[in-house]
Design a protein around this motif. Structure first.
Motif, mmCIF file in Angstrom:
data_model
loop_
_atom_site.group_PDB
_atom_site.id
_atom_site.type_symbol
_atom_site.label_atom_id
_atom_site.label_comp_id
_atom_site.label_asym_id
_atom_site.label_seq_id
_atom_site.Cartn_x
_atom_site.Cartn_y
_atom_site.Cartn_z
ATOM 1 N N ASN A 4 5.052 -11.512 -8.478
ATOM 2 C CA ASN A 4 4.247 -11.046 -9.528
ATOM 3 C C ASN A 4 2.766 -11.945 -9.155
ATOM 4 O O ASN A 4 2.663 -13.278 -9.517
ATOM 5 N N ARG A 5 1.890 -11.447 -8.481
ATOM 6 C CA ARG A 5 0.864 -12.012 -8.245
ATOM 7 C C ARG A 5 -0.261 -11.914 -9.057
ATOM 8 O O ARG A 5 -0.617 -10.919 -9.420
ATOM 9 N N LEU A 6 -1.077 -13.103 -9.244
ATOM 10 C CA LEU A 6 -2.401 -13.013 -9.981
ATOM 11 C C LEU A 6 -3.407 -12.844 -9.091
ATOM 12 O O LEU A 6 -4.102 -13.899 -8.326
ATOM 13 N N MET A 7 -4.068 -11.779 -9.069
ATOM 14 C CA MET A 7 -5.230 -11.522 -8.028
ATOM 15 C C MET A 7 -6.436 -11.701 -8.607
ATOM 16 O O MET A 7 -6.564 -11.435 -9.973
ATOM 17 N N PRO A 8 -7.631 -12.125 -8.014
ATOM 18 C CA PRO A 8 -8.836 -12.485 -8.675
ATOM 19 C C PRO A 8 -9.749 -10.956 -8.922
ATOM 20 O O PRO A 8 -10.658 -11.445 -9.956
ATOM 21 N N THR A 9 -9.556 -10.093 -8.303
ATOM 22 C CA THR A 9 -10.273 -8.948 -8.629
ATOM 23 C C THR A 9 -9.367 -7.606 -8.551
ATOM 24 O O THR A 9 -8.432 -7.745 -7.866
ATOM 25 N N GLU A 10 -9.920 -6.340 -9.010
ATOM 26 C CA GLU A 10 -8.949 -5.238 -8.914
ATOM 27 C C GLU A 10 -9.005 -4.948 -7.482
ATOM 28 O O GLU A 10 -7.890 -4.324 -6.961
ATOM 29 N N GLU A 11 -10.184 -5.140 -6.762
ATOM 30 C CA GLU A 11 -10.002 -4.715 -5.183
ATOM 31 C C GLU A 11 -8.938 -5.493 -4.599
ATOM 32 O O GLU A 11 -8.294 -4.920 -3.602
ATOM 33 N N SER A 12 -8.801 -6.750 -4.746
ATOM 34 C CA SER A 12 -7.775 -7.637 -4.264
ATOM 35 C C SER A 12 -6.321 -7.179 -4.623
ATOM 36 O O SER A 12 -5.275 -7.164 -3.995
ATOM 37 N N ALA A 13 -6.258 -6.863 -5.726
ATOM 38 C CA ALA A 13 -4.963 -6.258 -6.267
ATOM 39 C C ALA A 13 -4.582 -4.952 -5.505
ATOM 40 O O ALA A 13 -3.324 -4.717 -4.967
ATOM 41 N N ASP A 14 -5.778 -4.044 -5.326
ATOM 42 C CA ASP A 14 -5.538 -3.088 -4.410
ATOM 43 C C ASP A 14 -5.076 -3.181 -2.850
ATOM 44 O O ASP A 14 -4.291 -2.536 -2.338
ATOM 45 N N LEU A 15 -5.270 -4.213 -2.607
ATOM 46 C CA LEU A 15 -5.246 -4.709 -1.144
ATOM 47 C C LEU A 15 -3.812 -4.921 -1.154
ATOM 48 O O LEU A 15 -2.865 -5.002 -0.094
ATOM 49 N N ILE A 16 -3.326 -5.919 -2.080
ATOM 50 C CA ILE A 16 -1.973 -6.364 -2.127
ATOM 51 C C ILE A 16 -0.804 -4.944 -1.969
ATOM 52 O O ILE A 16 -0.090 -4.929 -1.577
ATOM 53 N N GLU A 17 -1.149 -3.980 -2.772
ATOM 54 C CA GLU A 17 -0.568 -2.730 -3.057
ATOM 55 C C GLU A 17 -0.742 -2.072 -1.650
ATOM 56 O O GLU A 17 0.268 -1.449 -1.243
ATOM 57 N N LEU A 18 -1.685 -1.994 -0.966
ATOM 58 C CA LEU A 18 -1.995 -1.447 0.288
ATOM 59 C C LEU A 18 -0.987 -2.036 1.247
ATOM 60 O O LEU A 18 -0.347 -1.451 1.978
ATOM 61 N N THR A 19 -1.031 -3.514 1.370
ATOM 62 C CA THR A 19 -0.166 -3.988 2.156
ATOM 63 C C THR A 19 1.371 -3.747 2.089
ATOM 64 O O THR A 19 2.155 -3.499 2.908
ATOM 65 N N ARG A 20 1.693 -3.860 0.733
ATOM 66 C CA ARG A 20 3.158 -3.406 0.445
ATOM 67 C C ARG A 20 3.504 -2.040 0.873
ATOM 68 O O ARG A 20 4.577 -1.961 1.299
ATOM 69 N N SER A 21 2.524 -1.100 0.628
ATOM 70 C CA SER A 21 2.840 0.050 1.343
ATOM 71 C C SER A 21 2.996 0.201 2.498
ATOM 72 O O SER A 21 3.943 0.848 3.380
ATOM 73 N N ILE A 22 2.180 -0.407 3.465
ATOM 74 C CA ILE A 22 2.344 -0.371 4.842
ATOM 75 C C ILE A 22 3.786 -1.287 5.320
ATOM 76 O O ILE A 22 4.212 -0.952 6.338
ATOM 77 N N VAL A 23 3.787 -2.468 4.740
ATOM 78 C CA VAL A 23 5.223 -3.191 4.853
ATOM 79 C C VAL A 23 6.140 -2.146 4.785
ATOM 80 O O VAL A 23 7.377 -2.215 5.817
ATOM 81 N N ASP A 24 6.302 -1.440 3.729
ATOM 82 C CA ASP A 24 7.564 -0.728 3.549
ATOM 83 C C ASP A 24 7.992 0.535 4.487
ATOM 84 O O ASP A 24 8.882 0.852 4.690
ATOM 85 N N LYS A 25 6.577 1.001 4.789
ATOM 86 C CA LYS A 25 6.716 2.238 5.560
ATOM 87 C C LYS A 25 6.837 2.139 7.007
ATOM 88 O O LYS A 25 7.246 2.710 7.850
ATOM 89 N N GLU A 26 6.040 1.032 7.611
ATOM 90 C CA GLU A 26 5.740 0.624 9.029
ATOM 91 C C GLU A 26 6.675 -0.466 9.546
ATOM 92 O O GLU A 26 7.105 -0.399 10.249
#
Length: 218
Positions: A4-26
């Motif tokens: 459960n990450r506390l990210m400083p901005t909405e953009e950085s939270a989106d980066l975490i979601e993007l990373t998790r998606s790539i991690v799960d798929k690739e």
């Protein structure tokens, strides 16, 4: 379970979601095979580069993500949860770009950094030597100026991405003034005289190649 990450901005939270998606798929579907066969996952780094995840702490105008280290390091953690070797490699690559970013000329940055930060060129960091792992000031690899060029001679131990990288950030001695006599060089992988020794036999991180880099009058 994801952190459960506390990210400083909405953009950085989106980066975490993007990373998790790539991690799960690739990453998760591929990691076991690469680790079992000790294969280097070059295409995985290209995927991360295309997604903008390899250059996060560097300025956007140079092709980076313009993110603080607080965000970059959490992205690396997310990658490492699935594939530790790729997490290590992501960190090593970012570190390999740092010297050029901090001390390179504008022309050098424009020539090299966009491809580095995009993952088209993968980096390695050459500091340690067999007799000077925790004491870099004792290094013996030397760079001697000849005209407009430097000639490097020596060996660098335990190089992550050794033999796989496209460029090497090499620390070499340019004077005998202890730790102050060390300079940093960017050495393309196809430089004559630069070769990789046999990969180290390790107990883990099998898909992360580690080798001694030999600089025979580079």
């Amino acid at each position: 379970m994801p952190a459960n990450r506390l990210m400083p901005t909405e953009e950085s939270a989106d980066l975490i979601e993007l990373t998790r998606s790539i991690v799960d798929k690739e990453l998760r579907p591929a990691v076991d095979g690469f680790e079992r066969e000790a294969r280097f996952p070059r295409d995985v780094f290209r995927t991360l580069g295309r997604a903008g995840l390899l250059g996060l702490p560097y300025p956007e105008e140079l092709g980076g993500g313009g993110q603080p280290y607080e965000v970059y390091l959490q992205v690396v953690e997310e990658i490492a949860t699935a594939w530790a070797a790729v997490g290590v490699g992501t960190s090593v690559h970012a570190l390999s770009c740092f010297g050029l970013f901090e001390a390179g000329t504008d022309a050098q940055k424009e020539q090299w950094l966009p491809d580095m930060l995009a993952g088209d060129l993968l980096g390695a960091y050459c500091l340690s030597e067999a007799h000077a792992g925790s004491d870099p000031a004792a290094m013996r690899t030397r760079a001697v100026r000849e005209g407009d060029e430097y000639v490097l001679n020596g060996a660098k131990a335990w190089t992550t991405h050794g033999g796989e990288a496209d460029f090497y950030k090499v620390m070499a001695r340019t004077s005998d003034d202890g730790g102050r006599g060390i300079s940093c060089f960017l050495v393309p992988a196809d430089t004559p005289g630069l070769t990789a020794d046999h990969p180290e036999q390790k107990m883990g991180l099998m898909s992360s190649t580690t080798a001694t880099m030999l600089l025979g009058v580079v």
